[in-house]
Design an enzyme around this catalytic site. Structure first.
Site, PDB file in Angstrom:
ATOM      1  N   ALA A  16     -46.831  76.926   2.466  1.00 35.87           N
ATOM      2  CA  ALA A  16     -47.903  77.403   1.693  1.00 35.87           C
ATOM      3  C   ALA A  16     -48.690  77.007   0.928  1.00 35.87           C
ATOM      4  CB  ALA A  16     -46.551  78.710   0.328  1.00 35.87           C
ATOM      5  N   GLY A  24     -43.202  76.305   4.325  1.00 33.04           N
ATOM      6  CA  GLY A  24     -43.601  77.672   4.903  1.00 33.04           C
ATOM      7  C   GLY A  24     -43.725  77.860   6.284  1.00 33.04           C
ATOM      8  N   GLU A  30     -40.552  77.043   7.897  1.00 33.74           N
ATOM      9  CA  GLU A  30     -39.673  78.734   8.038  1.00 33.74           C
ATOM     10  C   GLU A  30     -40.452  79.420   8.549  1.00 33.74           C
ATOM     11  OE1 GLU A  30     -40.899  77.912   3.989  1.00 33.74           O
ATOM     12  OE2 GLU A  30     -38.701  79.093   3.257  1.00 33.74           O
ATOM     13  N   GLU A  50     -40.737  70.650   0.179  1.00 28.53           N
ATOM     14  CA  GLU A  50     -40.717  71.234  -1.364  1.00 28.53           C
ATOM     15  C   GLU A  50     -40.665  71.121  -3.026  1.00 28.53           C
ATOM     16  OE1 GLU A  50     -39.859  72.845   1.496  1.00 28.53           O
ATOM     17  OE2 GLU A  50     -40.740  75.212   1.310  1.00 28.53           O
TER      18      GLU A  50
HETATM   19  C1  HXC Z   1     -53.280  74.041   0.871  1.00 32.20           C
HETATM   20  C2  HXC Z   1     -53.558  71.924   1.673  1.00 32.20           C
HETATM   21  C3  HXC Z   1     -51.974  71.996   2.379  1.00 32.20           C
HETATM   22  C4  HXC Z   1     -50.972  73.300   1.197  1.00 32.20           C
HETATM   23  C5  HXC Z   1     -53.221  70.345   3.319  1.00 32.20           C
HETATM   24  N1  HXC Z   1     -54.062  71.866   2.924  1.00 32.20           N
HETATM   25  N2  HXC Z   1     -51.850  70.801   3.463  1.00 32.20           N
HETATM   26  N3  HXC Z   1     -53.930  73.260   1.155  1.00 32.20           N
HETATM   27  N4  HXC Z   1     -51.559  73.972   0.899  1.00 32.20           N
HETATM   28  N5  HXC Z   1     -49.997  73.786   2.127  1.00 32.20           N
HETATM   29  C6  HXC Z   1     -55.102  71.137   2.431  1.00 32.20           C
HETATM   30  C7  HXC Z   1     -55.968  69.942   1.654  1.00 32.20           C
HETATM   31  O1  HXC Z   1     -55.027  70.174   0.752  1.00 32.20           O
HETATM   32  C8  HXC Z   1     -56.771  69.175   2.340  1.00 32.20           C
HETATM   33  O2  HXC Z   1     -57.979  70.153   1.749  1.00 32.20           O
HETATM   34  C9  HXC Z   1     -56.871  69.228   3.834  1.00 32.20           C
HETATM   35  O3  HXC Z   1     -55.938  70.892   3.715  1.00 32.20           O
HETATM   36  C10 HXC Z   1     -56.915  68.063   5.118  1.00 32.20           C
HETATM   37  O4  HXC Z   1     -55.030  68.528   4.533  1.00 32.20           O
HETATM   38  P1  HXC Z   1     -55.021  66.241   3.917  1.00 32.20           P
HETATM   39  O5  HXC Z   1     -53.899  66.723   3.173  1.00 32.20           O
HETATM   40  O6  HXC Z   1     -56.267  65.452   3.514  1.00 32.20           O
HETATM   41  O7  HXC Z   1     -54.704  66.042   5.237  1.00 32.20           O
HETATM   42  P2  HXC Z   1     -53.719  64.922   5.683  1.00 32.20           P
HETATM   43  O8  HXC Z   1     -53.887  63.718   4.701  1.00 32.20           O
HETATM   44  O9  HXC Z   1     -53.845  64.116   6.827  1.00 32.20           O
HETATM   45  O10 HXC Z   1     -51.893  64.552   5.255  1.00 32.20           O
HETATM   46  C11 HXC Z   1     -51.890  66.295   5.622  1.00 32.20           C
HETATM   47  C12 HXC Z   1     -50.550  66.562   5.327  1.00 32.20           C
HETATM   48  C13 HXC Z   1     -50.877  67.000   3.800  1.00 32.20           C
HETATM   49  C14 HXC Z   1     -49.297  65.466   5.097  1.00 32.20           C
HETATM   50  C15 HXC Z   1     -49.797  67.667   6.426  1.00 32.20           C
HETATM   51  O11 HXC Z   1     -51.916  67.802   4.004  1.00 32.20           O
HETATM   52  C16 HXC Z   1     -49.334  67.464   3.229  1.00 32.20           C
HETATM   53  O12 HXC Z   1     -48.605  66.907   2.527  1.00 32.20           O
HETATM   54  N6  HXC Z   1     -49.906  69.031   2.886  1.00 32.20           N
HETATM   55  C17 HXC Z   1     -48.622  69.287   1.735  1.00 32.20           C
HETATM   56  C18 HXC Z   1     -47.896  69.720   2.653  1.00 32.20           C
HETATM   57  C19 HXC Z   1     -46.740  70.540   2.124  1.00 32.20           C
HETATM   58  O13 HXC Z   1     -46.203  69.433   1.109  1.00 32.20           O
HETATM   59  N7  HXC Z   1     -46.260  71.756   2.611  1.00 32.20           N
HETATM   60  C20 HXC Z   1     -44.641  72.883   1.512  1.00 32.20           C
HETATM   61  C21 HXC Z   1     -45.763  73.642   0.924  1.00 32.20           C
HETATM   62  S1  HXC Z   1     -44.612  74.343  -0.100  1.00 32.20           S
HETATM   63  P3  HXC Z   1     -58.962  68.868   0.704  1.00 32.20           P
HETATM   64  O14 HXC Z   1     -60.101  70.591   0.745  1.00 32.20           O
HETATM   65  O15 HXC Z   1     -58.835  67.910   0.179  1.00 32.20           O
HETATM   66  O16 HXC Z   1     -59.756  68.950   2.552  1.00 32.20           O
HETATM   67  C22 HXC Z   1     -44.494  75.628   0.277  1.00 32.20           C
HETATM   68  C23 HXC Z   1     -43.846  76.753   0.259  1.00 32.20           C
HETATM   69  C24 HXC Z   1     -43.082  77.634   0.889  1.00 32.20           C
HETATM   70  O17 HXC Z   1     -44.401  75.590   2.228  1.00 32.20           O
HETATM   71  C25 HXC Z   1     -42.275  78.939   0.334  1.00 32.20           C
HETATM   72  C26 HXC Z   1     -42.763  79.659  -0.611  1.00 32.20           C
HETATM   73  C27 HXC Z   1     -42.225  80.359  -1.686  1.00 32.20           C
END
Ligand code: HXC
Length: 254
Positions: A63, A108, A111, A131
């Protein structure tokens, strides 16, 4: 538009493509996904759905954290319900669904894959429910579907630790059903979709109902359901064609 849907030869393909955020799901993307699913759910010409992320790096990285960062409890709950509703409509599609996972399937993203019937991954794919590292819990069905798919122990290990695991580890715990080399992913997914699409669509849809509804209740209830649905198969011309073709030593045409 971040969500594209195409249908070719009975095989539908939904692509989630939001490259600037590794295909992360904000409410607009969820609404687009909801619309795409609603548009295909009553189409009787569709035999299988493939769902995948655009680009090479990510299936769906979760998400959208930027959008979630300022939510209040009510908005958080609404966001969670929206995702749950969309993923439930995905899991309830009447035809088989296959998640085709080439890269990150986190939060997500994992999921969505869990809401599909089958998951095929590239050796490079990564899975996790990160999360709790963000101070939240999986909210698009992950606490429920992951535990049902891989068992409570493995689900708790992944969810409590927020560990990111490889495709090989995901295969070992039953989080994915097949892992292939990255360059073979699309071909392997299409091959499976074509195998399914060549079978009796009526029987495949009924098998999905029997398995999914059966899992909701006791084994005995499931057996009764199976017997009823098995009987129902004989009301379809596809049963006649399937069995006649076998007896005439020719391929069945469905
Ligand atoms: C918003 C995201 C994102 C996310 C990546 N990006 N994941 N933006 N939400 N979930 C964006 C980054 O901010 C970045 O934007 C661009 O995508 C590229 O990502 P990087 O981090 O620079 O890439 P990298 O270093 O290769 O790392 C990849 C990654 C990392 C390991 C996947 O991006 C990451 O940890 N993302 C978050 C993963 C996460 O925690 N997902 C769970 C979310 S909570 P910019 O603008 O800086 O270039 C969830 C809850 C679900 O899903 C239920 C809700 C009710």
């Amino acid at each position: 538009m971040a969500v594209e849907c195409v249908v070719e030869n009975g095989i539908a393909k939904i692509i989630i493509d939001r490259p600037k955020a590794l295909n992360a799901l904000n409410s607009e993307v969820l609404q687009e996904l909801k619309k795409a699913i609603a548009e295909i759910q009553t189409r009787t010409d569709i035999r299988v759905l493939l769902i995948q992320g655009g680009g090479e790096k990510s299936f769906v990285a979760g998400a959208d954290i930027a959008q979630m960062s300022d939510l209040n409890p009510l908005e958080g709950s609404e966001f969670g319900r929206l995702g749950q509703e969309v993923f439930s409509s995905l899991s309830e599609l009447p035809f088989p669904t296959i998640a085709v996972i080439q890269g990150f399937a986190l939060g997500g993203g994992c999921e969505i894959a869990l809401a599909c019937d089958i998951r095929i991954a590239s050796e490079k794919a990564k899975f996790g429910q990160p999360e709790v590292g963000l101070g939240i819990i999986p909210g698009f069905g992950g606490t429920q579907r992951l535990a049902r798919l891989v068992g409570p122990g493995q689900a708790k290990k992944l969810i409590y630790s927020a560990d990111i695991i490889s495709a090989a580890q995901a295969l070992a715990i039953g989080l994915v059903e097949q892992v292939v080399a990255p360059e073979q992913l699309n071909e392997a997914a299409l091959k499976l979709a074509q195998m399914i699409a060549a079978k009796s669509p009526n029987a495949v849809r009924l098998a999905k109902i029997a398995i999914n509804q059966g899992l909701e209740g006791s084994l005995e209830e499931g057996m009764r359901l199976e017997a009823s649905i098995f009987g129902l198969c004989f009301a379809s011309p596809e049963q006649k064609e399937g069995m006649t073709a076998f007896l005439e030593k020719r391929p069945a045409k469905f």
